[in-house]
Design an enzyme around this catalytic site. Structure first.
Site, PDB file in Angstrom:
ATOM      1  N   ASP A  68     -17.983 -22.614  94.392  1.00 36.95           N
ATOM      2  CA  ASP A  68     -18.117 -23.730  95.321  1.00 36.95           C
ATOM      3  C   ASP A  68     -19.303 -23.514  96.260  1.00 36.95           C
ATOM      4  O   ASP A  68     -19.636 -22.384  96.609  1.00 36.95           O
ATOM      5  CB  ASP A  68     -16.821 -23.851  96.133  1.00 36.95           C
ATOM      6  CG  ASP A  68     -16.690 -25.184  96.832  1.00 36.95           C
ATOM      7  OD1 ASP A  68     -17.432 -26.124  96.477  1.00 36.95           O
ATOM      8  OD2 ASP A  68     -15.840 -25.298  97.737  1.00 36.95           O
ATOM      9  N   ASN A  76     -22.564 -25.238  96.005  1.00 33.06           N
ATOM     10  CA  ASN A  76     -23.935 -25.494  95.539  1.00 33.06           C
ATOM     11  C   ASN A  76     -24.644 -26.547  96.385  1.00 33.06           C
ATOM     12  O   ASN A  76     -25.807 -26.384  96.765  1.00 33.06           O
ATOM     13  CB  ASN A  76     -23.925 -25.956  94.082  1.00 33.06           C
ATOM     14  CG  ASN A  76     -23.548 -24.848  93.119  1.00 33.06           C
ATOM     15  OD1 ASN A  76     -23.545 -23.679  93.479  1.00 33.06           O
ATOM     16  ND2 ASN A  76     -23.221 -25.217  91.896  1.00 33.06           N
ATOM     17  N   TRP A  85     -25.325 -25.305  99.944  1.00 36.45           N
ATOM     18  CA  TRP A  85     -26.426 -24.341  99.906  1.00 36.45           C
ATOM     19  C   TRP A  85     -27.762 -25.076  99.822  1.00 36.45           C
ATOM     20  O   TRP A  85     -28.721 -24.724 100.518  1.00 36.45           O
ATOM     21  CB  TRP A  85     -26.256 -23.408  98.704  1.00 36.45           C
ATOM     22  CG  TRP A  85     -27.377 -22.425  98.532  1.00 36.45           C
ATOM     23  CD1 TRP A  85     -27.466 -21.171  99.072  1.00 36.45           C
ATOM     24  CD2 TRP A  85     -28.584 -22.617  97.783  1.00 36.45           C
ATOM     25  NE1 TRP A  85     -28.647 -20.569  98.704  1.00 36.45           N
ATOM     26  CE2 TRP A  85     -29.355 -21.437  97.909  1.00 36.45           C
ATOM     27  CE3 TRP A  85     -29.091 -23.663  97.012  1.00 36.45           C
ATOM     28  CZ2 TRP A  85     -30.597 -21.276  97.291  1.00 36.45           C
ATOM     29  CZ3 TRP A  85     -30.327 -23.516  96.404  1.00 36.45           C
ATOM     30  CH2 TRP A  85     -31.064 -22.333  96.541  1.00 36.45           C
ATOM     31  N   THR A 101     -12.259 -32.429  86.393  1.00 36.32           N
ATOM     32  CA  THR A 101     -12.092 -33.825  85.988  1.00 36.32           C
ATOM     33  C   THR A 101     -12.444 -34.751  87.148  1.00 36.32           C
ATOM     34  O   THR A 101     -12.980 -35.846  86.932  1.00 36.32           O
ATOM     35  CB  THR A 101     -10.643 -34.077  85.536  1.00 36.32           C
ATOM     36  OG1 THR A 101      -9.735 -33.569  86.532  1.00 36.32           O
ATOM     37  CG2 THR A 101     -10.349 -33.366  84.216  1.00 36.32           C
ATOM     38  N   ASP A 102     -12.177 -34.310  88.380  1.00 40.80           N
ATOM     39  CA  ASP A 102     -12.502 -35.133  89.552  1.00 40.80           C
ATOM     40  C   ASP A 102     -14.007 -35.281  89.751  1.00 40.80           C
ATOM     41  O   ASP A 102     -14.470 -36.258  90.352  1.00 40.80           O
ATOM     42  CB  ASP A 102     -11.889 -34.524  90.818  1.00 40.80           C
ATOM     43  CG  ASP A 102     -10.371 -34.590  90.831  1.00 40.80           C
ATOM     44  OD1 ASP A 102      -9.810 -35.444  90.101  1.00 40.80           O
ATOM     45  OD2 ASP A 102      -9.745 -33.791  91.551  1.00 40.80           O
ATOM     46  N   ASN A 103     -14.780 -34.314  89.270  1.00 43.54           N
ATOM     47  CA  ASN A 103     -16.238 -34.375  89.436  1.00 43.54           C
ATOM     48  C   ASN A 103     -16.861 -35.561  88.718  1.00 43.54           C
ATOM     49  O   ASN A 103     -17.998 -35.950  89.022  1.00 43.54           O
ATOM     50  CB  ASN A 103     -16.896 -33.092  88.926  1.00 43.54           C
ATOM     51  CG  ASN A 103     -16.633 -31.882  89.797  1.00 43.54           C
ATOM     52  OD1 ASN A 103     -16.663 -30.752  89.326  1.00 43.54           O
ATOM     53  ND2 ASN A 103     -16.348 -32.098  91.084  1.00 43.54           N
ATOM     54  N   PHE A 104     -16.138 -36.143  87.771  1.00 43.92           N
ATOM     55  CA  PHE A 104     -16.675 -37.296  87.052  1.00 43.92           C
ATOM     56  C   PHE A 104     -16.738 -38.541  87.934  1.00 43.92           C
ATOM     57  O   PHE A 104     -17.306 -39.557  87.538  1.00 43.92           O
ATOM     58  CB  PHE A 104     -15.852 -37.569  85.788  1.00 43.92           C
ATOM     59  CG  PHE A 104     -16.183 -36.639  84.659  1.00 43.92           C
ATOM     60  CD1 PHE A 104     -17.171 -36.962  83.741  1.00 43.92           C
ATOM     61  CD2 PHE A 104     -15.526 -35.430  84.524  1.00 43.92           C
ATOM     62  CE1 PHE A 104     -17.494 -36.098  82.709  1.00 43.92           C
ATOM     63  CE2 PHE A 104     -15.840 -34.554  83.495  1.00 43.92           C
ATOM     64  CZ  PHE A 104     -16.829 -34.896  82.586  1.00 43.92           C
ATOM     65  N   ARG A 134     -18.303 -38.460  90.755  1.00 44.83           N
ATOM     66  CA  ARG A 134     -19.538 -38.349  91.530  1.00 44.83           C
ATOM     67  C   ARG A 134     -20.563 -39.377  91.051  1.00 44.83           C
ATOM     68  O   ARG A 134     -20.495 -39.855  89.913  1.00 44.83           O
ATOM     69  CB  ARG A 134     -20.113 -36.937  91.396  1.00 44.83           C
ATOM     70  CG  ARG A 134     -19.263 -35.875  92.078  1.00 44.83           C
ATOM     71  CD  ARG A 134     -19.906 -34.511  92.033  1.00 44.83           C
ATOM     72  NE  ARG A 134     -19.090 -33.510  92.720  1.00 44.83           N
ATOM     73  CZ  ARG A 134     -19.432 -32.236  92.864  1.00 44.83           C
ATOM     74  NH1 ARG A 134     -20.596 -31.805  92.362  1.00 44.83           N
ATOM     75  NH2 ARG A 134     -18.636 -31.398  93.497  1.00 44.83           N
ATOM     76  N   ARG A 155     -12.820 -17.721  95.425  1.00 43.87           N
ATOM     77  CA  ARG A 155     -13.432 -19.013  95.754  1.00 43.87           C
ATOM     78  C   ARG A 155     -14.496 -18.787  96.819  1.00 43.87           C
ATOM     79  O   ARG A 155     -14.232 -18.183  97.864  1.00 43.87           O
ATOM     80  CB  ARG A 155     -12.413 -20.034  96.253  1.00 43.87           C
ATOM     81  CG  ARG A 155     -13.094 -21.367  96.594  1.00 43.87           C
ATOM     82  CD  ARG A 155     -12.138 -22.511  96.769  1.00 43.87           C
ATOM     83  NE  ARG A 155     -12.877 -23.776  96.874  1.00 43.87           N
ATOM     84  CZ  ARG A 155     -12.378 -24.962  96.606  1.00 43.87           C
ATOM     85  NH1 ARG A 155     -11.120 -25.082  96.213  1.00 43.87           N
ATOM     86  NH2 ARG A 155     -13.115 -26.055  96.712  1.00 43.87           N
TER      87      ARG A 155
END
Length: 257
Positions: free
Chosen positions: A37, A39, A42, A83-86, A88, A206
């Site tokens: 986690d 990116n 950063w 799956t939730d990143n889809f 974005r 994490r």
């Protein structure tokens, strides 16, 4: 780079060697799960684009796996895309998928890792599916760390898929519903998870300071130890990794007792 930065780097390296020298390899976790986690944060802090942040995170992976090899870790699960990143925006998701596909191909070409996909392949672009299939086939006989690449992964979806797989398997064998109901236990469901017969994670790391699992390996982490690190994933250092191992070794695992 100024003198102060050079001195700081030397001190960190010295400290890392000291921590590593005191590690008991019998106490090293055999399976480490990583929620990579930070990116985007950063990238924002560095004045870079989101894509550059994801690229920096991708570049950290082989270095991290090298540390795992040095300390005799046997299995590593890397959560690359949920799956939730889809959900974005496409302008972020498109480049991210390309970067992740590059990671898969790089790991396969390296020749040191055995790559295994965990996740729902049907929701991934066909090009990504092909890359994962090729990576699994070309590394199937590699005698190295087993690297689970969690792409298109969701913990609840994994359990749903495991139940579906179990039902289909019973149907193909002609098992009746009452007989299946009698046979169902945690071991049977576990065999149908994406990780199958693999050992459960001993340690989950994490990065970025967030203290939640976000659905990562819900079934398999029932007795895992967790280590939350403040550092963003692209800035994760060997000394941070060694601190996680040291912290893990100092704990008394209770397994629910």
């Amino acid at each position: 780079m100024n003198l102060r930065d050079n001195l700081r780097r030397l001190l960190v390296r010295f400290y890392a060697r000291r921590v590593e020298g005191h590690l008991d390899h019998d106490q090293v976790p055999k399976h480490i799960g990583v929620i990579m986690d930070g990116n985007r944060r950063w990238a924002k802090a560095a004045g870079s684009t989101t894509a550059q942040g994801h690229r920096a995170g991708a570049d950290k992976i082989e270095e991290f796996l090298g540390w795992c090899s040095e300390t005799d870790v046997g299995v590593v699960t890397l959560w690359l895309l949920s799956t939730d990143n889809f959900d974005r925006p496409q302008e972020e998701l498109g480049p991210l998928l390309g970067i992740i596909e590059g990671v898969v191909r790089t790991l396969a070409a390296d020749g040191r890792w055995r790559v295994h996909h965990v996740g729902t392949p049907d929701i991934l672009p066909s090009q990504m599916q092909n890359a994962l299939k090729e990576a699994e086939e070309t590394t199937a006989h590699v005698d190295g760390i087993l690297v689970n690449v969690a792409i298109g992964y969701g913990g609840r979806q994994e359990i749903a898929d495991a139940v579906r797989s179990m039902l289909l398997d019973a149907h193909e064998k002609g098992t009746s519903i009452p007989d299946l109901a009698d046979a169902v236990d945690v071991d049977l469901i576990g065999k149908h998870l994406y990780t199958g017969a693999q050992p459960d994670p001993d340690l989950v790391i994490r990065t970025s300071g967030e203290q939640r699992l976000s659905g990562f390996m819900l079934w398999q982490t029932a007795h895992s130890e967790y280590y939350f690190c403040e550092v963003f994933w692209p800035a994760f250092r060997k000394v941070d990794f060694l601190r996680a191992l040291r912290d893990y070794a100092a704990r008394h695992r209770r397994y629910g007792n």
